[in-house]
Write a protein that holds these residues in place. Sequence first.
Motif, PDB file in Angstrom:
ATOM      1  N   ARG A 430       0.809  -1.208   0.000  1.00  0.00           N
ATOM      2  CA  ARG A 430       0.000   0.000   0.000  1.00  0.00           C
ATOM      3  C   ARG A 430       0.864   1.289   0.000  1.00  0.00           C
ATOM      4  N   ARG A 431       2.032   1.228   0.610  1.00  0.00           N
ATOM      5  CA  ARG A 431       2.890   2.411   0.667  1.00  0.00           C
ATOM      6  C   ARG A 431       4.337   1.975   0.685  1.00  0.00           C
ATOM      7  N   LEU A 432       5.169   2.687  -0.031  1.00  0.00           N
ATOM      8  CA  LEU A 432       6.598   2.391  -0.087  1.00  0.00           C
ATOM      9  C   LEU A 432       7.350   3.723  -0.092  1.00  0.00           C
ATOM     10  N   SER A 433       8.280   3.869   0.862  1.00  0.00           N
ATOM     11  CA  SER A 433       9.140   5.051   0.907  1.00  0.00           C
ATOM     12  C   SER A 433      10.571   4.594   1.097  1.00  0.00           C
ATOM     13  N   ALA A 434      11.491   5.407   0.574  1.00  0.00           N
ATOM     14  CA  ALA A 434      12.900   5.046   0.636  1.00  0.00           C
ATOM     15  C   ALA A 434      13.730   6.279   0.903  1.00  0.00           C
TER      16      ALA A 434
END
Length: 570
Positions: A430-434
Amino acid sequence: MSSSRRFDPLRSLPSLARAFDGARGLMGRAQGKSETRPVAVIGWDRRFLSFAVLQKRGESIAVLETGRSERSAEHSPIAQVAEQLAGRPFRVGEAIAVLSRAELEAIDLALPPADDAELPGLVRAQIEERLDADPPPHVDFLVATTAPDAPRAVTAFAAADETVVALRSAADAARWRLAAIVPRGLGALGLINRSLAERWRSAVALSVLDGEVEWIVLHDGHPERQRTVRLGSEERAVIGDQIWSEIQRSLTLTGAPSADEPHLIVFGDRQRISELTGPLIGRFRDDVTFVDPLGAPGTPERSEDVHGFAPLVGAGRLYLERRLPVDVAHPKAPPKPVGPLRRYGPIAALAVVALGVVGWYLSQDVAELQNEVDTLTASVEKKSKLADKQAEKADEARIVDAWRQDEVNWLEELKLLSERLPTGKEATVRRLSAFAAPEAVTFDLSVQVDDPATVARLEEGLRGEGITVSSRRVAERGTGTEYPWQFETRVTIDRATIASHVAPVPEFDESATGDVDEADDDAAPAADADAASANETSAAADDSTAVDLGTVEPASAGSDEASETNGGER
């Protein structure tokens, strides 16, 4: 068919002569034009300011404009007149200051017999001893007795240094040249021509001003004494008697045979002067000559009190005719003493010739040494330029290498995650941050799965060499949904693993040498631009700011929901 003409010297000489004559005529007209620029003659007292503008036109002198106004306390008289003359069709180039006794002190001196060349030094020494001013005043003088074997009677006029400096500064501010500083009492002499002055052996030239009367005693056309008297009464009879008494006293001091003998020369209108002086004119038994200062009676621009412009117009005429008797701005100076060079002229000439020969040989040696220095300097500059070029290239290589070492291939890392995630039927991201740090690159994922066992399989699939996985916040969303379980996972990939996904950088050989030519110089701006771009990219790579990639589904998930990207690329 073109034809050629032969040069005939005999026929060309007359045309060359005519050309030279024309050139001399043009030069003469140009010089004449520069010599006839208008001159502004300015005089003032405590209350009023007067001026007259004169111009020499051939052999005659014309009065272009006269004016009178109240004196301004905020501006200097020269600046005030320059402001009034702004916009006139003529352009004033010089200014003459006509000073009264209040600003120009008159001192009578009795000197021993001396030549005219000795008088400037004697007068200056006497004035400096009397006034004792520092800096010394500006001094010029009028000689009463002309015989060098008799005691010399001199009237010295002294102006303070600050007064002269202020006048020069005001003239410079108005873009004028301070041409002369003239005593007001001697200014009216310019209205008396030589033939008129020599008509009578003894004469008195009278000028009537505001509250003052000035006169000059003339003997055989030569001014011998100048006096100024301030009038203390407004009654015409009293004024006339006072002036008559002072004139008699001046004639007695100058040695006139009789008080009735001198002829009276008055500047101004007869009727107006008679109104101002009362019975004075009658005392001279009508042996009076009236001189109009403006020289054009009946003109519409004439003022009623034209006598007030007599010192100004006369001073202007004296300057334009180059016969000023006193000029404090350019005082009389003693002749330059004869130096020893004139006495030992031949010996000095031989010495100069010898020094010239020696100097010529020395200059040749200096020229050769200078050429050698220039050659060595050019070589040093060339080598320094080459060294600077190599240093710049080495710096650029180091900057690029540092940037490449800190580079992250985000597409490659996302591909690695996508390959290790479960299928879309088992899980959805649902959500991906890097974000990137100096030690590692971290991905934060919010995942929904269909079964709690999928969490363990997801972590097992993501773990590897240099990759750590940690999950938290495992929670059940509730029944009736396709993915009832939700949790958050952090994937950390160390820099060693990241570096393996980046293409290798070719090493730069700093020992390489080359000549600096025009091609290198032309390529320098492009290299500077690339280095600036590399510096900006490196600065961006060094920041540890998190990159939010938004909601991203893996390529293998097969979810029908749209992926959303809120971040940017590094």
